[in-house]
Design an enzyme around this catalytic site. Structure first.
Site, PDB file in Angstrom:
ATOM      1  N   VAL A 159     -13.223 -27.170 -20.681  1.00 27.32           N
ATOM      2  CA  VAL A 159     -12.943 -27.231 -21.980  1.00 27.32           C
ATOM      3  C   VAL A 159     -13.681 -25.927 -22.213  1.00 27.32           C
ATOM      4  O   VAL A 159     -14.915 -25.751 -21.993  1.00 27.32           O
ATOM      5  CB  VAL A 159     -13.866 -28.448 -22.858  1.00 27.32           C
ATOM      6  N   GLU A 198     -14.487 -33.675  -7.275  1.00 24.90           N
ATOM      7  CA  GLU A 198     -15.950 -33.108  -7.071  1.00 24.90           C
ATOM      8  C   GLU A 198     -16.609 -32.581  -8.297  1.00 24.90           C
ATOM      9  O   GLU A 198     -15.832 -31.741  -8.911  1.00 24.90           O
ATOM     10  CB  GLU A 198     -15.933 -32.153  -5.687  1.00 24.90           C
ATOM     11  N   ASN A 211     -24.502 -30.618 -12.705  1.00 25.63           N
ATOM     12  CA  ASN A 211     -23.656 -30.908 -13.915  1.00 25.63           C
ATOM     13  C   ASN A 211     -23.579 -32.408 -14.182  1.00 25.63           C
ATOM     14  O   ASN A 211     -22.819 -33.045 -14.053  1.00 25.63           O
ATOM     15  CB  ASN A 211     -22.345 -30.292 -13.623  1.00 25.63           C
ATOM     16  N   TYR A 241     -17.331 -38.322 -16.950  1.00 19.54           N
ATOM     17  CA  TYR A 241     -16.555 -38.780 -15.936  1.00 19.54           C
ATOM     18  C   TYR A 241     -16.841 -40.302 -15.564  1.00 19.54           C
ATOM     19  O   TYR A 241     -15.875 -41.088 -15.466  1.00 19.54           O
ATOM     20  CB  TYR A 241     -16.649 -38.171 -14.558  1.00 19.54           C
TER      21      TYR A 241
END
Length: 160
Positions: free
Chosen positions: A84, A116, A121, A128
């Protein structure tokens, strides 16, 4: 696919998905290089298009909000890149892109989605996880990192 800005955006934005084309590569590369310390190269995107991977841009008129690149397997799909644009982050666009990815994967007969994500992060891992993905493994030294080092990847999957 067409959508209005998800909850959290400041003003309604009309957005749509369109396939990545060579004409849009400069636009994509500007976002990719602004979003990552180790971005994909132009060649990576050209190769993805040539291989027939699913390369979708999320556009609002001529502005690129985000994109994803995914490849199809026998009964699974693998998310290779999802981004994004930094100025549009935290507005729900990642969830819309993940929904579009899942719709495409289901239409391809996939039973699983795989990805992955950098171990560092945590924000992406949370996105997710909220979207239903679960951590299933780790790949040691998967990503390039600063000073010639390597960073581990967290492997996540989503049953479809």
């Amino acid at each position: 696919m067409s959508a209005l800005a998800p909850t959290g955006a400041t003003a309604p934005i009309q957005a749509h998905l369109e396939p990545l084309t060579p004409a849009r590569l400069d636009l994509l590369m500007a976002v990719e290089t602004s979003a990552y310390t180790h971005p994909w190269t132009r060649g990576n995107f050209i190769d993805a298009m040539a291989a027939g991977y699913q390369c979708q841009l999320l556009m609002a008129q001529d502005e690129l909000l985000g994109y994803f690149i995914a490849m199809r397997g026998v009964d699974e799909a693998h998310l290779l890149n999802i981004t994004v644009a930094p100025r549009h982050q935290r507005q729900g666009w990642a969830h819309l892109l993940l929904d579009a990815l899942a719709l495409w994967a289901r239409a391809q007969g996939a039973q699983w989605l795989w990805l992955e994500v950098r171990a560092s992060n945590l924000r992406a891992q949370q996105i997710y996880h909220r979207h239903g993905y679960r951590r299933v493994g780790e790949r040691k030294h998967y990503y390039p990192a600063e000073n010639g080092q390597r960073e581990d990847a967290i492997v996540m999957s989503l049953p479809l």
